[in-house]
Design a protein around this motif. Structure first.
Motif, short mmCIF file in Angstrom:
data_model
loop_
_atom_site.label_atom_id
_atom_site.label_comp_id
_atom_site.label_asym_id
_atom_site.label_seq_id
_atom_site.Cartn_x
_atom_site.Cartn_y
_atom_site.Cartn_z
N ASP A 5 0.85 -1.20 0.00
CA ASP A 5 0.00 0.00 0.00
C ASP A 5 0.88 1.24 0.00
N GLN A 6 0.41 2.27 -0.69
CA GLN A 6 1.09 3.55 -0.69
C GLN A 6 0.06 4.66 -0.56
N LYS A 17 3.51 7.23 2.51
CA LYS A 17 3.77 6.07 3.36
C LYS A 17 3.62 4.80 2.52
N ILE A 18 4.65 3.95 2.54
CA ILE A 18 4.65 2.69 1.79
C ILE A 18 4.68 1.55 2.81
N ALA A 19 3.68 0.69 2.75
CA ALA A 19 3.58 -0.43 3.69
C ALA A 19 3.59 -1.74 2.92
N GLN A 20 4.32 -2.72 3.43
CA GLN A 20 4.38 -4.06 2.84
C GLN A 20 3.96 -5.09 3.90
N HIS A 21 3.13 -6.01 3.46
CA HIS A 21 2.61 -7.03 4.37
C HIS A 21 2.65 -8.36 3.63
N TYR A 22 3.39 -9.34 4.15
CA TYR A 22 3.54 -10.61 3.47
C TYR A 22 3.63 -11.74 4.50
N GLY A 23 3.29 -12.94 4.05
CA GLY A 23 3.34 -14.06 4.98
C GLY A 23 2.77 -15.33 4.40
N LYS A 83 -10.04 -27.73 13.64
CA LYS A 83 -9.37 -26.83 12.71
C LYS A 83 -8.08 -26.34 13.37
N TRP A 84 -6.97 -26.49 12.67
CA TRP A 84 -5.67 -26.02 13.17
C TRP A 84 -5.17 -24.96 12.18
N LEU A 85 -5.16 -23.72 12.62
CA LEU A 85 -4.86 -22.59 11.77
C LEU A 85 -3.53 -21.98 12.19
N ASN A 86 -2.60 -21.80 11.25
CA ASN A 86 -1.27 -21.28 11.56
C ASN A 86 -0.90 -20.16 10.59
N THR A 87 -0.34 -19.08 11.13
CA THR A 87 0.02 -17.92 10.32
C THR A 87 1.34 -17.34 10.80
N ALA A 88 2.19 -16.98 9.85
CA ALA A 88 3.39 -16.19 10.13
C ALA A 88 3.40 -15.04 9.13
N GLN A 89 3.51 -13.80 9.61
CA GLN A 89 3.43 -12.66 8.72
C GLN A 89 4.32 -11.52 9.20
N MET A 90 4.75 -10.70 8.23
CA MET A 90 5.62 -9.56 8.51
C MET A 90 4.97 -8.30 7.95
N PHE A 91 5.08 -7.21 8.72
CA PHE A 91 4.57 -5.90 8.30
C PHE A 91 5.69 -4.89 8.42
N GLN A 92 5.94 -4.12 7.34
CA GLN A 92 7.01 -3.13 7.32
C GLN A 92 6.54 -1.86 6.60
N THR A 93 7.07 -0.70 7.04
CA THR A 93 6.78 0.57 6.36
C THR A 93 8.07 1.37 6.23
N ASN A 94 8.05 2.37 5.34
CA ASN A 94 9.19 3.26 5.20
C ASN A 94 9.22 4.32 6.30
N HIS A 141 8.63 1.28 10.72
CA HIS A 141 7.85 0.28 11.45
C HIS A 141 8.20 -1.12 10.94
N GLU A 142 8.31 -2.05 11.85
CA GLU A 142 8.51 -3.45 11.48
C GLU A 142 7.86 -4.31 12.55
N GLU A 143 7.08 -5.28 12.09
CA GLU A 143 6.33 -6.11 13.04
C GLU A 143 6.23 -7.55 12.54
N LEU A 144 6.65 -8.47 13.39
CA LEU A 144 6.49 -9.90 13.13
C LEU A 144 5.32 -10.41 13.96
#
Length: 568
Positions: free
Chosen positions: A171-172, A199-205, A222-233, A236-239
């Motif tokens: 997103d931008q 603001k440029i944000a990237q979200h992947y996982g 149901k067994w649900l598992n997620t790993a994701q990363m969020f970063q901005t210019n 900000h960085e969040e695991l």
């Protein structure tokens, strides 16, 4: 059962998000009151197009009362263009056509989307989707760019399935109201980059989910598992990592269900600078519930607890939150109506990604606090007015600690990045109490005409300082199909006035009013040759210069059109 799993896998299509974000607002309605379609107020300045597989050829009226939380998925203008559905008699499945969409409009809007999938069978299904939307009005410094990429695959077994999903989102957003748009090109600071590029944000996982269906005396798992990363210019960085185990066991008179979830956050703000801050959070959620039902008396009751353990690396707080969950629904004989009510509460997770998806124009370092619903109670009635109409009326109230809001200025020491020529909004947390009243109705005339309207009024009390949250929301929409291949929609929606917090010339905090608005929107879809659609839609047709977030004016009248084609 395989058919249901195949349809579920195929409908995990792309999201198209656009134009100016709005606050979804504080929704203090109840949890899981009625299942069905979300009827939250939908902002007409937004557009979302996504594939949809209807569960029935006949239209149905459904109402939903959503949970008392922010809609962490940023609310969008929901307009669906249904891809063709090919029913193959030799397969126990529904085949969703591969398709491409192209579109554009004024204000520099361009849209492209591609969806490719295999013909699912009893063992495998997989798909690839890619989508891009952009808009740009340089005169007003308004620019958005959103990209969505997703790969999904599933393997089906006799009584279970395994699904994996890889995704990437970008997103931008430019800051619409800088003090001075002139920026020194040699400024290499975080704020210099924000001023030039927005603001440029990237979200992947990745998501990996396993489903085991009920079988004899074995519960559904149901067994649900997620790993994701969020970063901005903006530094900000969040695991985020999550593992959730859901269970359901049914008998003739009761059901036992619930979930056990583990969630871990590791986030940083102003990464790479002298003001860098880092923290971690751990959540353990356990929400067991039991449901009793008595068909002769039309009684349905659910009882349970919402238990959350939270550990924060930098904050001291009560680690364990325990809230009751009670929901009771009683049918009224011969009237086609139901009385319902209950109480609940719980701890909401706040994170950098969730804040961005809700309101992207926030600053470099905002405090992250979890919102706690201390108690939420509600009572209402729902049901049929006639064979082709439904209604709902309910009221309730709650008490919330650390309610997340946004303001131009958080306190008198907040310079709000004035020296860097930006005016981002800041996270503000308040303890509040509120009561609300809500009513809505839907009317269906055969397959041709559908009308819905709803309104919600919230009273926050004189002692609560509420920022960027409306006390009234309303919507009305008419859908009409004059012939089978044409669908026309016309509607209006709006909110009442809201407030923001700013500094006056004497460096004192004061409230400023953000005016309410009504937004009129329309859309026409035409299906041709059974394999394509032409669509055109308009939002903000009255060209009102209103704002969801103070200082961030929505785009004027926006007209978009395009074509959707089944490929093979």
């Amino acid at each position: 059962m395989k058919k249901a799993m195949l349809v579920l896998a195929l409908t995990s299509g792309s999201w198209l998000q656009g134009q100016v974000e709005r606050p979804s607002g504080f929704d203090n309605s109840s949890r899981n009151v009625i299942s069905g379609t979300d009827i939250r107020l939908l902002p007409a300045s937004k557009i979302r197009i996504e594939p949809e597989v209807p569960t029935s050829e006949m239209p149905k009226i459904k109402l939903d009362f959503s949970t008392p939380t922010y809609n962490w998925e940023t609310s969008k203008y929901l307009i669906k263009v249904d891809p063709d559905i090919v029913k193959e008699s030799n397969l126990d499945s529904v085949y969703l056509s591969n398709y491409a969409r192209l579109g554009g409009g004024n204000n520099g809007h361009l849209l492209g989307e591609l969806f490719l999938s295999n013909r699912p069978n009893g063992q495998w299904s997989y798909n690839l989707s890619a989508l891009h939307l952009q808009g740009n009005t340089p005169k007003n410094n308004q620019m958005i760019g959103q990209t969505r990429l997703q790969m999904n695959g599933a393997r089906y077994f006799e009584n279970s399935s395994l699904n994996a999903n890889l995704f990437y989102n970008r997103d931008q957003h430019t800051f619409y109201n800088p003090f001075d748009t002139t920026v020194n090109e040699s400024d290499s600071t975080l704020v210099g980059d924000l001023a030039r590029n927005g603001k440029i944000a990237q979200h992947y996982g990745i998501h990996i989910d396993y489903l085991f269906l009920e079988k004899r005396n074995m519960p559904e798992i149901k067994w649900l598992n997620t790993a994701q990363m969020f970063q901005t210019n903006a530094g900000h960085e969040e695991l985020e990592a999550n593992s959730t185990l859901k269970f359901l066991s049914r008998s003739k008179k009761f059901s036992l269900f619930g979930d056990l979830a583990f969630t871990y956050f590791d986030y940083q703000t102003q990464k790479g600078t002298d003001f860098a801050f880092r923290a971690q959070q751990l959540f353990v959620d356990f929400n067991p519930k039991i449901q009793f039902f008595h068909k002769p008396s039309n009684l349905d009751a659910q009882i349970g607890i919402n238990l959350t353990y939270n550990q924060h690396s930098t904050q001291e707080s009560n680690a364990l939150k325990v809230n009751p969950f009670v929901y009771v629904e009683k049918g009224i004989s011969d009237l086609g109506m139901k009385l319902y009510g209950g109480i609940d509460g719980g701890l909401r997770k706040t994170s950098l990604r969730r804040i961005h998806e809700m309101m992207p124009y926030y600053g470099l370092q905002d405090t992250i606090l979890n919102t706690y619903d201390q108690i939420n109670g509600y009572l209402g009635i729902k049901g049929k007015i006639s064979e082709n109409s439904l209604f709902h009326i309910d009221f309730g109230g709650n008490t919330v600690a650390n309610m997340l809001m946004f303001a131009q200025v958080s306190d008198t020491s907040d310079r709000n990045l004035n020296d860097y020529k930006l005016r981002p909004l800041r996270a503000v947390y308040r303890d509040i109490s509120s009561i609300y009243f809500r009513a809505g109705a839907e009317y269906l005339l055969g397959d041709q005409l559908k009308f819905l309207a709803n309104i919600k009024i919230t009273n926050f009390g004189a002692d609560n300082q509420i920022l960027h949250i409306p006390s009234m929301e309303y919507q009305a929409k008419l859908s009409y199909k004059p012939i089978e291949d044409i669908k026309i929609e016309l509607g209006a929606q709006g909110v009442g006035r809201r407030y923001d917090q700013v500094l006056d010339n004497m460096n004192r905090l004061k409230e400023t009013e953000v005016e309410g608005f009504m937004d009129v929107f329309a859309r026409i879809d035409y299906r041709f040759i059974g394999k394509g659609r032409i669509w055109i839609q308009g939002s903000n047709l009255l060209n009102q210069k209103y704002q969801y977030w103070n200082g961030y004016q929505v785009w004027g009248t926006t007209i978009m059109g395009g074509i959707s084609l089944g490929l093979f």
